[in-house]
Write an enzyme that holds these catalytic residues in place. Sequence first.
Site, PDB file in Angstrom:
ATOM      1  N   SER A   1       3.484  -1.840  10.359  1.00 12.20           N
ATOM      2  CA  SER A   1       4.868  -1.638  10.491  1.00 12.20           C
ATOM      3  C   SER A   1       5.548  -3.242  10.193  1.00 12.20           C
ATOM      4  CB  SER A   1       5.253  -1.280  12.202  1.00 12.20           C
ATOM      5  OG  SER A   1       4.680  -0.184  12.231  1.00 12.20           O
TER       6      SER A   1
ATOM      7  N   GLY B   1       2.262   2.634  10.750  1.00 13.51           N
ATOM      8  CA  GLY B   1       3.407   3.634  10.780  1.00 13.51           C
ATOM      9  C   GLY B   1       4.126   4.219  11.998  1.00 13.51           C
TER      10      GLY B   1
ATOM     11  N   HIS C   1      -9.761   0.872   5.418  1.00 11.58           N
ATOM     12  CA  HIS C   1      -8.547   1.403   6.052  1.00 11.58           C
ATOM     13  C   HIS C   1      -8.806   2.258   7.012  1.00 11.58           C
ATOM     14  CE1 HIS C   1      -4.418   2.233   6.655  1.00 11.58           C
ATOM     15  NE2 HIS C   1      -3.793   1.426   6.066  1.00 11.58           N
TER      16      HIS C   1
ATOM     17  N   GLU D   1      -6.986   4.322   8.182  1.00 12.38           N
ATOM     18  CA  GLU D   1      -7.037   6.018   8.070  1.00 12.38           C
ATOM     19  C   GLU D   1      -8.123   6.585   7.237  1.00 12.38           C
ATOM     20  OE1 GLU D   1      -2.237   5.255   7.333  1.00 12.38           O
ATOM     21  OE2 GLU D   1      -3.354   5.556   5.413  1.00 12.38           O
TER      22      GLU D   1
ATOM     23  N   ASN E   1       0.933  -1.231   0.106  1.00  8.91           N
ATOM     24  CA  ASN E   1       0.060  -0.067   0.068  1.00  8.91           C
ATOM     25  C   ASN E   1       0.867   1.295  -0.115  1.00  8.91           C
ATOM     26  OD1 ASN E   1      -1.995   2.224   0.384  1.00  8.91           O
ATOM     27  ND2 ASN E   1      -2.225   1.403   2.400  1.00  8.91           N
ATOM     28  N   TRP E   2       1.214   1.993  -1.186  1.00  9.24           N
ATOM     29  CA  TRP E   2       2.035   3.063  -1.389  1.00  9.24           C
ATOM     30  C   TRP E   2       1.355   4.483  -0.817  1.00  9.24           C
ATOM     31  CZ3 TRP E   2       4.229   2.269  -6.938  1.00  9.24           C
ATOM     32  CH2 TRP E   2       4.673   1.057  -7.005  1.00  9.24           C
ATOM     33  N   LYS E   3       0.023   4.252  -0.377  1.00  8.34           N
ATOM     34  CA  LYS E   3      -0.629   5.468   0.235  1.00  8.34           C
ATOM     35  C   LYS E   3      -0.394   6.731  -0.838  1.00  8.34           C
ATOM     36  CE  LYS E   3      -0.288   3.378   4.690  1.00  8.34           C
ATOM     37  NZ  LYS E   3      -0.305   3.488   6.399  1.00  8.34           N
TER      38      LYS E   3
ATOM     39  N   GLY F   1       2.799  -1.354   4.360  1.00  5.96           N
ATOM     40  CA  GLY F   1       2.680   0.044   4.107  1.00  5.96           C
ATOM     41  C   GLY F   1       4.180   0.739   3.790  1.00  5.96           C
ATOM     42  N   GLY F   2       4.861   1.458   4.631  1.00  8.48           N
ATOM     43  CA  GLY F   2       6.293   2.166   4.349  1.00  8.48           C
ATOM     44  C   GLY F   2       7.148   1.452   3.963  1.00  8.48           C
TER      45      GLY F   2
ATOM     46  N   GLU G   1      -5.206  -5.194  10.771  1.00  8.31           N
ATOM     47  CA  GLU G   1      -4.076  -4.118  11.135  1.00  8.31           C
ATOM     48  C   GLU G   1      -4.396  -3.441  12.205  1.00  8.31           C
ATOM     49  OE1 GLU G   1      -2.201  -2.396   7.163  1.00  8.31           O
ATOM     50  OE2 GLU G   1      -4.162  -1.501   7.240  1.00  8.31           O
TER      51      GLU G   1
END
Length: 252
Positions: free
Chosen positions: A211, A172, A94, A96, A9-11, A232-233, A166
């Site tokens: 993470s 994050g 998600h 977010e 997930n590159w957000k 994610g990151g 998640e």
Amino acid sequence: MRKQFVAGNWKMNKTVHEAYDLAIELITGLRAVRETEVALCPPFVALTAVKSAIANTMIRLGAQNMHDQDRGAFTGEISPVMLAGLADYVILGHSERRQHFGESDAFINRKVLAALRHGLRPILCIGETLEQNERGETEAVLAQQLHAALTGVAAEDATNVVIAYEPVWAIGTGRAATADDAQQRCAFVRAQLRDLFGALAEEMRIQYGGSVTPANAPEILRQPDVDGALVGGASLKADDFIAIVRAAKGNL
């Protein structure tokens, strides 16, 4: 045996050109991977570019969100009709989106049904906040989110839904759940899926997200009820994402 599934997930990161370049870099590093399904989920504006980059490979394409309506006066939104035939997967629910955009369980349920109606495979995200975790409410929260989001999903569509557990407190933050925690929560989710879909629950895939790194991925992905990861990151760094994919069961 459930096939492992790792999605990146590159957000809200990467320009169109950067997204294309990253996809090309990942293709090279993942060429030898056959036992794990991989999907890249870039921003909407980069979907076409990434799709062209991964053409003729085994890598799948995912979108990061969508509206529940096919069309209409919803400025700035993307409909399932627009994604059908372009993306294979779509991330829904998600934390977010729930936190920053006020998405309710009912809205997420409508999105899940719309995605399935148009041949898209939802990656349905569920997870508890730190406060809910500390109050011992994790299982109640997961059950509520899961049952609400899957209301009305037909048995024949169940295995097209991927669940991503998640924990919100791990997204994050660099603070991942332990492998034992991930297994315990994913096993609980599978038990809830059995209540909803019976034996089909054994075929449904449950990812862990929050993470995930090359350091913790091997232990987390070894757990029997963890069928992959929503990353994610670390998915923004080719070497890290490739290492996570290679850590999945069947690639070691």
